[in-house]
Design an enzyme around this catalytic site. Structure first.
Site, PDB file in Angstrom:
ATOM      1  N   TYR A   1       4.510  -3.926   9.594  1.00  0.00           N
ATOM      2  CA  TYR A   1       3.830  -4.696   8.565  1.00  0.00           C
ATOM      3  C   TYR A   1       4.707  -4.823   7.316  1.00  0.00           C
ATOM      4  CZ  TYR A   1       0.241  -6.179   5.254  1.00  0.00           C
ATOM      5  OH  TYR A   1      -0.478  -6.868   4.299  1.00  0.00           O
TER       6      TYR A   1
ATOM      7  N   LYS B   1       6.361  -8.314   5.737  1.00  0.00           N
ATOM      8  CA  LYS B   1       6.011  -8.859   4.421  1.00  0.00           C
ATOM      9  C   LYS B   1       7.245  -8.993   3.536  1.00  0.00           C
ATOM     10  CE  LYS B   1       1.692  -9.653   5.056  1.00  0.00           C
ATOM     11  NZ  LYS B   1       1.192 -11.054   5.067  1.00  0.00           N
TER      12      LYS B   1
END
Length: 257
Positions: free
Chosen positions: A155, A159
């Site tokens: 994750y 990002k």
């Protein structure tokens, strides 16, 4: 009408991941600024329910943004719409585990949605914006792309990739009249964070309350941000005509510590 006071009056926005959560909150904010909104996502029922609840200025289209064929079909189906705002909000949280326990398939799934999806949507909808010489793209990133978040490597890496994509793309299309920016929320209260706190508690042998407190205590304001705050931030960014290539933190001070 001034861009500063009426940034969306009469315009059409496309919001990915718009069926619930942040996407629905962003849609509500854009509607309040006078936009028509097309929401897209993988869950047809959620999209339909959200569109029905928010009124006639919201329509929905089913699309998995990680699939080139579905994004191409979406763009073809919206060829008659002048999409002048694109909000790339679709994303998944991915696994909560040490990197050495994460499968290649789980890693790829996170990047397929969180990064590839942004690429495919921008590739599909930017040409019409650049041809008109006007448009705005807001990519939803995360403060987790800029600070350590243990057991969340896919994750966080995805990002950070969105932030890098944003900065470079702004340089490509800014001279053509299109702004590209990213918004990096901190932890947002809601089902996703509740899931993460449960997983952290299970893995760390602590209670849910302890896992939540350990996370929230890192913010200067001692709280998470709300979904409506994220929606308002997207609208605020669209009121700033000089904003391009920026990444804005909305974290209740999570990055400050």
């Amino acid at each position: 009408m001034s861009r500063l006071t009426d940034p969306l009056a009469g315009r059409t926005a496309l919001v990915s991941g718009g069926g619930s959560g942040l996407g629905a909150a962003i849609t509500r904010s854009l509607l309040s600024d006078g936009a028509r909104v097309v929401i897209t996502g993988r869950n047809e029922r959620a999209l339909r329910d959200t569109a029905s609840r928010l009124g006639p200025d919201v329509t929905h289209r089913v699309c998995d943004v990680s699939r080139p064929d579905e994004v191409a079909s979406l763009a073809e189906g919206l060829a008659g719409e002048e999409i002048s705002v694109l909000v790339n909000n679709a994303g998944i949280a991915g696994p909560v585990a040490p990197l050495t326990e994460i499968s290649a398939e789980d890693w790829d799934e996170v990047f397929d949605v969180n990064v590839r999806g942004v690429f495919l949507m921008c590739r599909a909808f930017l040409p019409a914006m650049t041809e008109r010489g006007a448009g705005d793209v807001v990519n939803i990133a995360s403060v987790s792309g800029k600070r350590p978040l243990l057991r969340r490597t896919p994750y966080c890496a995805s990002k950070m990739a969105v932030i890098g994509l944003t900065a470079t793309l702004a340089g490509e299309v800014g001279p053509l009249g299109v702004t590209v920016n990213s918004l990096s929320p901190g932890p947002v209260s809601g089902p996703r964070m509740e899931r993460n706190f449960r997983l952290e508690a299970e893995r760390g042998g602590t209670s849910y309350a302890e896992a939540e407190e350990a996370f929230v205590s890192r913010s200067a304001l001692g709280r998470m941000v709300g979904e409506e705050e994220v929606g308002a931030a997207v609208s605020a960014m669209l009121r700033m005509p000089g904003l391009c290539g920026a990444d804005i933190d909305l974290s209740a001070g999570m990055v400050a510590r």
